[in-house]
Every structure is written in C-alpha cells, then in structure tokens.
Design an enzyme around this catalytic site. Structure first.
Site, mmCIF file in Angstrom:
data_model
loop_
_atom_site.group_PDB
_atom_site.id
_atom_site.type_symbol
_atom_site.label_atom_id
_atom_site.label_comp_id
_atom_site.label_asym_id
_atom_site.label_seq_id
_atom_site.Cartn_x
_atom_site.Cartn_y
_atom_site.Cartn_z
ATOM 1 N NE ARG A 31 -3.427 -3.330 -1.650
ATOM 2 C CZ ARG A 31 -2.894 -4.189 -0.790
ATOM 3 N NH1 ARG A 31 -1.582 -4.325 -0.721
ATOM 4 N NH2 ARG A 31 -3.663 -4.917 -0.001
ATOM 5 C CE LYS B 62 -8.176 -0.513 4.611
ATOM 6 N NZ LYS B 62 -8.531 -0.305 3.183
ATOM 7 N NE ARG C 169 -3.771 -2.155 2.537
ATOM 8 C CZ ARG C 169 -3.590 -3.354 3.086
ATOM 9 N NH1 ARG C 169 -2.429 -3.629 3.683
ATOM 10 N NH2 ARG C 169 -4.538 -4.270 3.057
ATOM 11 C CG HIS D 63 -6.191 -9.045 1.049
ATOM 12 N ND1 HIS D 63 -6.675 -7.828 1.456
ATOM 13 C CD2 HIS D 63 -5.823 -8.899 -0.259
ATOM 14 C CE1 HIS D 63 -6.611 -6.969 0.448
ATOM 15 N NE2 HIS D 63 -6.093 -7.589 -0.598
ATOM 16 C CE1 TYR E 275 -6.925 -6.896 -8.271
ATOM 17 C CE2 TYR E 275 -6.938 -8.219 -6.266
ATOM 18 C CZ TYR E 275 -6.581 -7.070 -6.937
ATOM 19 O OH TYR E 275 -5.881 -6.088 -6.282
#
Length: 398
Positions: free
Chosen positions: A331, A236, A202, A354, A364
């Site tokens: 990204r 995050k 990120r 993730h 995706y």
C-alpha cells in the site's frame, strides 16, 4: 436495622451510633469503609474497593460491545488480555498505582512477546506507538472505574505518553517489485500483488473484493467491504466506504488476467456488518481472488484471509531474496510511486480511502521531501513543453 451488625457485635447500638454521628460531624465519615457489605453502597454512589482488575475490565468490555465495531472490540479484548497477563488479573484495581503502571509500560516496551501464529517477531518489545495504544486502552478501563464509582482515583494521572517517532514508509523499488512478481509461484499471486501495488487497497479489502465491484470497461473498482478477522465489514474509514478507485493500465491488465481464472466461479451471498451495532446487509460477491485456484491442499476457503495473503507475501519476499518488509508496504508502495509520478496528494488520498490529503502529508511528508530532485526533474520535463522562456533582450535590460 444496622447493616454488618455482626462486625460490630462487640459494640452496643448506642456506641456505634455515637461513633458514626461523631465521624459525620467531623467530616471524616466513610460509608463504604464503615459498612463495606451494605446494599446501600450502590445507591449512595460510594466507591467499591473490592473489584479485581479483571472484573473491572470485563464490566468495561461488556458495555463497549454496543459502542464499537466487533473488530474494535476484539482489539480491546486482545490488548487488555495482554496487559492483564503482566499486571496480574487477580490484583485489586484499587491497588494499582502509578509505579505499577510504569512497570507495566516498561515491560510492554522492552519485554518479550508471544507472537501470533505464523508471525515473525524480529526483536523483543513493542514500538512506542503500540505501547501508547495499549496504555490508552488500560487508561480507559481505569477511567471507567472512576466514572462509575468503582474507584476513587485514576492512577494514570501524571503519566505522559512515550515519545513516538513516525514510521517512515519502506516501499518496494521498481526493480524489487519485478523480482517479487517473478518469485510468485502462480499467475493468481502475480495478479494479486499487481492489483495491490497499483491500487493501494488494504489487505482486507483485497480479500473481500468481488467481480460485482469491478467495471473494466470504465476502468473503475468500488471498495464496498473489508475482511476483518472472521467476518465481512464495511471498509476501515467512512471516507473509504464505497470509494471508487480509478484503475491504471497495469491494474487493469492484472484484473483481465485474473478474470480468466475466477470470473465465472460461484457467486456467494455474504453478510456485511455495518458500523452501527447489529446492522448487517446481504451482498452478492464473486470473489476475485480465490485459494482454490492455486491451493496445494484441500482445506481452503472461498476467499483469502489477511493472514494467508501475508504468508503469500512473506514467501515471495524470501524467494526473491529481498529484505523483509510487512505486506502492508504494498500500500505504501502505491502511494510513493504515485507521488513520484506527480499525482495530486488529494487524488491519492481519495484512492486510498483517506478523508483528505492530511494523512498523505503526515505519512509520506519526509519521504516526499527526500524526492525533491525527482520532482524538479518531473517539472522540467512537463513544463518545458509549454512554459514560455524569458526573452534574452528583456533579460539583458533587467
């Protein structure tokens, strides 16, 4: 002593008592309406009808301070500030009804917005996803008012979210990526975008990256922190905190090039804020990417910011003559290229921070299905080297 006696000085105490007793007996007595200035309102849990929407929002935000990270709190504040500019911060919270909320939502969806400094606003309004997020935050304010006795009802009842269309990734093609790198004005910018595209980190993680987090001998990079607004935080997501990224050769080459520019520069002691309220940790950090290396002016800091990286991206995209995309597409480019190369979605999810592959499939999924031909070609190339073929004789018998 009867509260608010001056309001009722035209009535005798006996008459007032009789009217109150009758209202109680018939089940229509409203203490807050009868005695709006009484100190007993809070004790009896009666709804107050005199708070403005701004006052209610301020109470909500004050209590949120210890519940959420500062970045989340700042987001709450920014969103609510934008909404209040539409609603009118002096309006009583109790006066806001469903019709008014639908008007606010329409304005958010179709009206013009004031862009942040150096941001490009290509069209009026906001996406359905953004508007739903705004309305969710406003709903939380009204529900807070109901739960704590400031409001009798939540006007959001019966309002459904707008239908959302999932954002499709818009990755760079390999030819576009080469043009982007060629358009960079210095080696540091080239290195930065190579690391970004070949690791999927990120933007805030890239700003906070330190040489202490990189092990080129073993080809790994640990993501320990993120730059959010004006301070360092943990990444995050919980899954993305202290995650180890396994570097591929282009990323390693870019980092080796950057090493000659910043590896021996000053080591900083920075405060990293954790998710838990008030908890911080001091960490050593020699920033990998530093404005000083390529700055044309002297008012630079020790590290890049998310905004400065975005500006760098926008300028390179423009010089390269490419269609405008947000810098976050770097990204997405990593994820899409990795999937095309046949990488396991679970591995990609882990690299990107993730918790599992679900996010990869959600974001995706459509893009992946559009690349079925590439996947078949990949399987033909890989499997043909060792997959046994069916004997011709056996095939004839069947």
């Amino acid at each position: 002593m009867i509260t608010d006696v001056w309001k009722y000085r035209g009535k005798s105490t006996g008459e007032l008592r009789s009217s109150v007793c009758y209202a109680i007996k018939t089940g229509v007595f409203d203490y807050a309406k009868q005695f709006p200035s009484s100190r007993n309102l809070e004790k009896f849990g009666e709804a107050r009808q005199d708070l403005t929407i701004k006052e209610l929002a301020e109470k909500f935000l004050a209590l949120k301070e210890t519940e959420v990270a500062k970045t989340s709190l700042n987001t709450y504040r920014a969103v609510i500030k934008n909404i209040l500019s539409i609603i009118g911060e002096k309006n009583l919270a109790s006066s806001i009804n469903k019709e008014k909320l639908l008007e606010v939502r329409k304005e958010l969806l179709t009206g013009y917005q004031i862009p942040k400094s150096n941001y490009i606003v290509t069209q009026p309004g906001r996406s359905a996803v953004t508007v739903n997020n705004y309305m969710t935050n406003l709903n939380a304010v009204f529900q807070f008012g109901v739960d704590n006795g400031y409001l009798a009802d939540n006007p959001f009842k019966g309002i459904s979210p707008l239908k959302e269309s999932r954002t499709i990734p818009d990755p760079l093609s390999r030819e576009e990526f080469i043009r982007l790198i060629d358009a960079c004005r210095n080696q540091q910018a080239k290195n930065l975008w190579c690391v970004s595209v070949y690791t999927g980190v990120r933007p805030g993680e890239l700003c906070a990256l330190g040489w202490e987090d990189i092990d080129l001998k073993n080809g790994t990079m640990m993501i320990r922190r993120n730059l959010a607004k004006d301070r360092f935080t943990v990444p995050k997501t919980q899954a993305g905190t202290n995650r180890v990224i396994h570097l591929i050769k282009p990323a390693i080459d870019a980092l080796r090039s950057q090493m000659t520019l910043t590896r021996l520069s000053k080591e900083h002691i920075i405060d990293v804020h954790f998710r838990e309220y008030g908890r911080t940790e001091k960490q050593k950090c020699t920033f990998v990417f530093q404005p000083e290396v390529s700055a044309r002016v002297k008012n630079y800091g020790d590290h890049f910011t998310v905004d400065s990286i975005r500006q760098m991206w926008d300028a390179a995209i423009k010089r390269a003559g490419l269609r405008h995309r947000k810098s976050y597409q770097s990204r997405h480019t990593y994820a899409c290229w990795s999937l095309t190369a046949g990488a396991n979605p679970a591995f990609i999810a882990n690299q990107m921070g993730h918790a599992d592959a679900q996010m990869v499939f959600q974001v995706y999924g459509k893009w992946m299905s559009e690349n079925n031909n590439a996947q078949v070609a990949l399987l033909n190339t890989q499997l043909s080297e060792f997959a046994p073929t069916m004997p011709h004789n056996e095939a004839m018998k069947n």
